[in-house]
Design a protein around this motif. Structure first.
Motif: not given
Length: 382
Positions: A90-95, A117-124
């Motif tokens: 679900x989080x991977x489907x975000x930009x 981990x999620x913050x490493x590809x730009x999620x806040x």
């Protein structure tokens, strides 16, 4: 004049796995489809609808159909190799750059993944007390927040968030709402009917109920571009559940309603009796009238308040750890939702940074005799 077919209940449909009968043998239990590849037609097409085992499998589809039925999911359901695989899809489907709001108290492994981990590809990611609607509203920024993630009841404090109100807040800001409903199950709560866009289950737990399958599930409110992206992530990353595990999960789903009814009755009885125990400082269980989220839970949970509760041991952390070591019938192990009752000193598992109180013991109620379960805790707490 014949009458219209009776609309069978979800309990009946789940018990018969949607009534599927094998067309070849007429078996009432479906075979396990283990094939990884499928024959092409002479015209080079796949009229069977199956191409390769990584994106699709017939046994997986059967279990997904039951979950989609239970959740009234218009988009259907998707099974994953674990609850974490389902949630992270679900989080991977975000930009990159998208903003996420998640609970301060939630399943620890996912919380840690979001923070590290999620913050490493730009999620806040902002963590807030989602049961506080004012705090949730303040954390959600129109045009910036793209996903609000809830967990209700939340593990291991069993706080309750108002799903319908959270959906209004998220949608008003242009965000989606996803709900981890693992502890409740679709027997008790149907988040999509309350306005959620996606519901997630660690199917390892209540849905399977036998502590022998690692699985995750997502159900979608409607087919849209976001749901299609989640489907592509599962296929591309090879995160589909294996056929044997899907077969076992389907077996577990057939007894879901009777299992959870017995477990919830036991949990309610234990919560009531442990509340009067001299060694227990407090009981955390949304079925108790004094629970802060009881009124909301009564609105959005039907037939019971789940199989989980926690107790805070009055004498503190050392006494809690010692009590967990003295049980006999309860099993000191990680997980929840199975037919066997489990006890765990949760802060020890989560480690540094956990919001879990050090005096807390998490209890997953199984189907054993509640009198036996209470007697075992009683002797362990003394």
């Amino acid at each position: 004049m014949s009458s219209a077919p009776r609309p069978w209940s979800k309990k009946s449909l789940a018990a018969q796995a949607m009534g599927h009968v094998d067309p070849v043998t007429k078996a009432i239990v479906s075979p396990i489809h283990l094939a990884t590849t499928y024959l092409r037609d002479p015209d080079n097409q796949y009229s069977s609808g199956y191409v390769y085992g990584r994106p699709d499998n017939a046994t997986v589809r059967e279990a997904e159909a039951v979950i989609a039925m239970l959740e009234d999911a218009e988009a259907g359901a998707l099974l994953f190799s674990s609850g974490m695989a389902a949630a992270t899809a679900v989080f991977g489907a975000l930009d990159p750059g998208d903003h996420v709001v998640a609970p301060t108290v939630m399943y620890w492994a996912l919380r840690r993944w979001l923070a590290e981990e999620a913050t490493r590809w730009g999620l806040t990611v902002d963590f807030v007390a989602t049961d506080d609607l004012a705090a949730l509203r303040a954390a959600v920024t129109p045009g910036r927040t793209k996903l609000v993630w809830l967990e209700t009841p939340s593990n291991p404090l069993w706080t309750i968030t108002d799903i319908a109100q959270a959906a209004e807040i998220a949608h008003a800001a242009g965000a989606r709402l996803a709900v981890d409903s693992t502890a409740a199950s679709p027997v008790v709560t149907r988040p999509l009917a309350l306005g959620a866009d996606v519901v997630m289950h660690a199917a390892t737990k209540v849905l399977n109920g036998h502590s022998d399958v690692i699985a995750g599930a997502l159900a979608g409110a409607r087919p849209d571009a976001f749901w299609a992206r989640i489907q592509r992530i599962r296929s591309g990353q090879g995160a589909i559940l294996g056929p044997f595990e899907a077969f076992l999960l389907l077996r577990g789903l057939r007894t879901l309603h009777v299992r959870i009814a017995a477990q919830m009755a036991g949990a309610a009885e234990l919560a009531r009796r442990l509340g009067a125990h001299p060694a227990v400082g407090s009981v955390l269980y949304p079925g108790l009238a004094q629970h802060p989220g009881h009124a909301i839970a009564a609105r959005q949970m039907s037939g019971g308040f789940g199989t989980m509760l926690s107790i805070r041991v009055a004498a503190g952390e050392a006494a809690a750890v010692a009590a967990a070591a003295r049980v006999g019938l309860w099993k000191r192990a990680t997980s929840l939702g199975g037919v066997e009752s489990l006890i765990e000193h949760r802060a020890s598992i989560e480690g540094p940074g956990t919001p879990c109180p050090p005096d807390l013991l998490r209890l997953s109620t199984g189907i054993e005799d509640p009198d036996d379960l209470y007697a075992d805790l009683d002797q362990a707490l003394r």
